[in-house]
Each structure stands twice: as structure tokens, then as C-alpha cells.
Motif scaffolding. Structure first.
Motif, short mmCIF file in Angstrom:
data_model
loop_
_atom_site.label_atom_id
_atom_site.label_comp_id
_atom_site.label_asym_id
_atom_site.label_seq_id
_atom_site.Cartn_x
_atom_site.Cartn_y
_atom_site.Cartn_z
N VAL A 53 0.83 -1.20 0.00
CA VAL A 53 0.00 0.00 0.00
C VAL A 53 0.87 1.26 0.00
CG1 VAL A 53 -1.64 1.38 1.35
CG2 VAL A 53 -2.01 -1.07 1.05
N ASN A 54 1.79 1.34 0.95
CA ASN A 54 2.59 2.56 1.12
C ASN A 54 3.86 2.52 0.29
OD1 ASN A 54 0.82 3.70 3.12
ND2 ASN A 54 1.61 2.15 4.52
N MET A 55 3.87 3.28 -0.81
CA MET A 55 5.03 3.36 -1.69
C MET A 55 5.14 4.78 -2.23
SD MET A 55 4.61 -0.11 -3.97
CE MET A 55 2.93 0.24 -4.49
N PRO A 56 6.37 5.20 -2.58
CA PRO A 56 6.54 6.52 -3.20
C PRO A 56 6.02 6.51 -4.64
CG PRO A 56 8.62 5.35 -3.16
CD PRO A 56 7.64 4.50 -2.40
N ASN A 57 5.84 7.66 -5.21
CA ASN A 57 5.42 7.87 -6.61
C ASN A 57 3.97 7.47 -6.88
OD1 ASN A 57 8.00 8.88 -7.33
ND2 ASN A 57 8.73 6.78 -7.51
N MET A 58 3.57 6.26 -6.52
CA MET A 58 2.17 5.86 -6.62
C MET A 58 1.95 4.74 -5.62
SD MET A 58 -0.05 4.20 -9.76
CE MET A 58 0.17 5.59 -10.86
N ASP A 59 1.00 4.96 -4.70
CA ASP A 59 0.72 3.95 -3.68
C ASP A 59 -0.08 2.78 -4.29
OD1 ASP A 59 -2.36 4.23 -2.80
OD2 ASP A 59 -1.55 6.21 -3.32
N GLY A 60 -0.19 1.70 -3.53
CA GLY A 60 -0.85 0.50 -4.02
C GLY A 60 -2.33 0.65 -4.30
N ILE A 61 -3.03 1.43 -3.51
CA ILE A 61 -4.46 1.61 -3.73
C ILE A 61 -4.71 2.41 -5.01
CG2 ILE A 61 -6.56 2.71 -2.80
CD1 ILE A 61 -5.59 1.70 -0.02
N THR A 62 -3.89 3.42 -5.26
CA THR A 62 -4.00 4.17 -6.52
C THR A 62 -3.64 3.26 -7.70
OG1 THR A 62 -3.41 6.22 -5.37
CG2 THR A 62 -3.19 6.22 -7.77
N LEU A 78 -6.10 -8.73 -7.79
CA LEU A 78 -5.18 -7.69 -7.31
C LEU A 78 -5.15 -7.78 -5.79
CD1 LEU A 78 -6.47 -4.69 -9.50
CD2 LEU A 78 -4.68 -6.35 -10.08
N LEU A 79 -4.05 -8.29 -5.26
CA LEU A 79 -3.92 -8.50 -3.82
C LEU A 79 -3.01 -7.44 -3.19
CD1 LEU A 79 -3.34 -12.37 -3.70
CD2 LEU A 79 -5.48 -11.13 -3.26
N MET A 80 -3.39 -6.98 -2.02
CA MET A 80 -2.57 -6.04 -1.26
C MET A 80 -1.77 -6.86 -0.24
SD MET A 80 -3.82 -3.55 -2.91
CE MET A 80 -2.67 -2.35 -2.30
N LEU A 81 -0.47 -6.59 -0.15
CA LEU A 81 0.40 -7.20 0.86
C LEU A 81 1.06 -6.05 1.60
CD1 LEU A 81 1.74 -9.69 2.14
CD2 LEU A 81 3.49 -9.55 0.36
N SER A 85 -3.47 -2.49 8.48
CA SER A 85 -4.49 -3.47 8.83
C SER A 85 -5.78 -2.85 9.38
CB SER A 85 -3.93 -4.46 9.85
OG SER A 85 -3.53 -3.78 11.03
N THR A 86 -5.90 -1.51 9.28
CA THR A 86 -7.11 -0.88 9.80
C THR A 86 -8.30 -1.18 8.88
OG1 THR A 86 -6.79 1.20 8.59
CG2 THR A 86 -5.77 1.04 10.78
N LYS A 90 -8.55 -1.10 4.67
CA LYS A 90 -9.02 -2.28 3.92
C LYS A 90 -10.24 -1.92 3.06
CE LYS A 90 -7.40 -5.83 7.12
NZ LYS A 90 -7.78 -6.89 8.05
N MET A 91 -11.15 -1.12 3.62
CA MET A 91 -12.34 -0.69 2.86
C MET A 91 -11.93 0.19 1.68
SD MET A 91 -15.11 -2.09 3.56
CE MET A 91 -16.11 -1.06 2.52
N GLU A 92 -10.93 1.04 1.89
CA GLU A 92 -10.43 1.89 0.81
C GLU A 92 -9.87 1.00 -0.32
OE1 GLU A 92 -7.16 5.47 0.07
OE2 GLU A 92 -7.47 4.73 2.11
#
Length: 120
Positions: A53-62, A78-81, A85-86, A90-92
């Protein structure tokens, strides 16, 4: 062979994921952020995308939101690793189009089982 795109800004995490997936017989391509992953996904088709999820330039959700607009990725798992864990996060992810959510540190057997289940 099943091709998986593993996206994480942590080199060591990408290497652990790639090692685990390759040992299970998957073909793995690595990307260090969402922007690089999106460029790769536009050029070649992956059977599954596994992203932090948390990455520079473009996050995982985007990244997930953008992939879902591409015809080749409308129904791709498309799985998030992530360490996130909130319920809100997760809803986002679910709203963006994520198929599932796995928490780091990951259990290699659970990762393989989950990937096989969503690919079936």
C-alpha cells in the motif's frame, strides 16, 4: 506459466516475495512502486498483481484503481500485501478494486494458498 507482478518499494520484501513465489512455480516480475508497475502492466499481461500500500510515486491503492480501468485488468486478482491493517484502509482498498488483503510479515504457505485460491 502464471506471471505475477510483485510491487513493493522495499527491495528485501520484493526479494522475499519473489523467492517464495518462484519456489512455488510462478514467474515473477518485480516493480519498486505503483508507477513502474502500471507501466509494466500496460506493456504485458500479468495473471495476478501483489502490491504494497505505502510506496513513493504511486501507492498500491492508486495502482489498483488505475489497473481496474484497464481492459486487461478488469477481472485480474489484485492483492494487497501490507503492514496496513485498519478496517478503514481495507475498505479503501476494496472500494478501489482490491481482490484481497494480506498482512506483513507474510506466511509463505498462506501467501501461496491465497494466490492459488484467487487464481482458481
Amino acid at each position: 506459466m502464471t506471471r505475477i507482478l510483485a510491487v513493493d518499494d522495499s527491495t528485501s520484501m520484493r526479494q522475499m516475495v519473489a523467492f517464495t513465489l518462484k519456489a512455488a512455480g510462478f514467474d515473477v516480475v518485480e516493480a519498486e512502486d505503483g508507477r513502474v508497475a502500471l507501466d509494466l502492466a500496460a506493456k504485458e499481461k500479468f495473471s495476478l498483481v501483489l502490491a504494497d500500500v505505502n510506496m513513493p510515486n504511486m501507492d498500491g491503492i492508486t495502482l489498483v484503481r488505475n489497473l481496474r480501468t484497464m481492459p486487461d485488468y478488469k477481472f485480474t486478482p489484485l492483492l494487497m500485501l501490507t503492514t496496513e491493517s485498519t478496517p478503514e484502509k481495507k475498505m479503501e482498498g476494496k472500494s478501489a478494486g482490491a481482490t484481497g488483503w494480506l498482512i506483513k510479515p507474510f506466511n509463505p504457505d498462506q501467501l501461496i494458498t491465497t494466490i492459488k485460491r484467487v487464481l482458481a
